[in-house]
Write a protein that holds these residues in place. Structure first.
Motif, mmCIF file in Angstrom:
data_model
loop_
_atom_site.group_PDB
_atom_site.id
_atom_site.type_symbol
_atom_site.label_atom_id
_atom_site.label_comp_id
_atom_site.label_asym_id
_atom_site.label_seq_id
_atom_site.Cartn_x
_atom_site.Cartn_y
_atom_site.Cartn_z
ATOM 1 N N THR A 199 0.806 -0.933 -0.150
ATOM 2 C CA THR A 199 0.240 0.140 -0.061
ATOM 3 C C THR A 199 0.856 1.173 0.415
ATOM 4 O O THR A 199 0.302 2.507 0.161
ATOM 5 N N ARG A 229 -6.985 0.722 -3.310
ATOM 6 C CA ARG A 229 -7.334 0.606 -1.937
ATOM 7 C C ARG A 229 -7.266 -1.088 -1.982
ATOM 8 O O ARG A 229 -7.623 -1.755 -2.022
ATOM 9 N N PRO A 234 -12.266 7.401 1.683
ATOM 10 C CA PRO A 234 -11.011 6.129 2.433
ATOM 11 C C PRO A 234 -10.354 6.828 3.249
ATOM 12 O O PRO A 234 -10.283 7.809 3.770
ATOM 13 N N GLN A 289 -10.996 0.226 6.010
ATOM 14 C CA GLN A 289 -12.248 1.417 5.964
ATOM 15 C C GLN A 289 -12.876 1.156 6.097
ATOM 16 O O GLN A 289 -13.370 1.448 4.497
#
Length: 242
Positions: free
Chosen positions: A73, A79, A123, A139
């Motif tokens: 990430t 995401r 997010p 999230q």
């Protein structure tokens, strides 16, 4: 598995998790009255990265470490969530999901104005731990945070636990939101969890205490969903399910 309705009522969280693996038949006075069964995952909306995303080095269902999740990430615009050692890719939500979420945010924003707590939307990474070495990153679609200023770190990231969390179901996230995330939020100190289902126009509200479900309610259009923890917070389902 066959259990009594009293046993399920007293240990609902436990049997909800077990239902992900096998059907739970519920009886009362020796008669079958209900069945808990798993919801099928829909790979069109979500995929387990640990099984499929070979360009990042994951093959054949091997679980990923937290360090591998951070590496994935760190330089990605995509995401992801990290739950129980598995990485989940979050696909772009569809229109119905965003309409429901926008209406909820407006209602929550107006209700919490001038109050101590603050609603935020994805997010936005939330790090949760069942214990020190058990790290999960999610999230939530919508969350209410009551200790934001106290729990901000030097990099402007929140390091606490939201008081209330809302997940709006998509085709590919039903199983994760209804089983994995329910157990995670219940185990990590979230007080209240709303599961919003735009497909059958339903909202389920769970109240957690001491890592267990102590109350729950299901609302269907045209009901008003009500918070257990925040007295007076209610959502008219006819408004969010247009």
């Amino acid at each position: 598995m066959i259990v009594s309705s009293t046993e399920v009522q007293n240990n609902f969280g436990k049997y909800l998790m077990l239902a992900a693996k096998e059907d739970v038949i519920i009886t009362r006075n020796g008669m079958v009255i209900a069945k808990l069964t798993a919801v099928e995952d829909d790979a069109a909306g979500e995929e387990k990265v640990s099984e499929n995303l070979t360009k990042y080095g994951w093959y054949g269902g091997r679980k990923a470490t937290y360090e591998e999740f951070l590496e994935l990430t760190r330089h990605s615009e995509d995401r992801y969530e990290y739950i129980d050692g598995e990485i989940y890719y979050l696909a772009s939500p569809k229109t119905v999901h965003q309409v429901v979420l926008t209406e909820l945010l407006v209602i929550f924003h107006n209700w919490f104005q001038g109050k101590e707590c603050r609603p935020l939307v994805a997010p936005y990474d939330i790090t949760l731990r069942r214990h020190e070495k058990d790290i999960n990153v999610v999230q939530p679609d919508l969350m209410v945070i009551c200790d934001l200023e106290e729990k901000l770190d030097d990099d402007d990231y929140y390091r606490g636990v939201p008081t209330l969390v809302v997940e709006v179901l998509s085709e590919g996230t039903r199983s994760k939101d209804m089983v994995k995330k329910l157990d995670l939020y219940m185990s990590c100190g979230v007080t209240e969890y709303w599961i919003v289902n735009p497909f059958n126009e339903e909202v389920i509200v769970y109240l957690f205490q001491e890592k267990d479900i102590v109350n729950s309610a299901t609302y269907r259009k045209p009901d008003c969903a009500e918070s257990f923890h925040f007295k007076g917070l209610s959502v008219e389902l006819a408004r969010i399910f247009i």
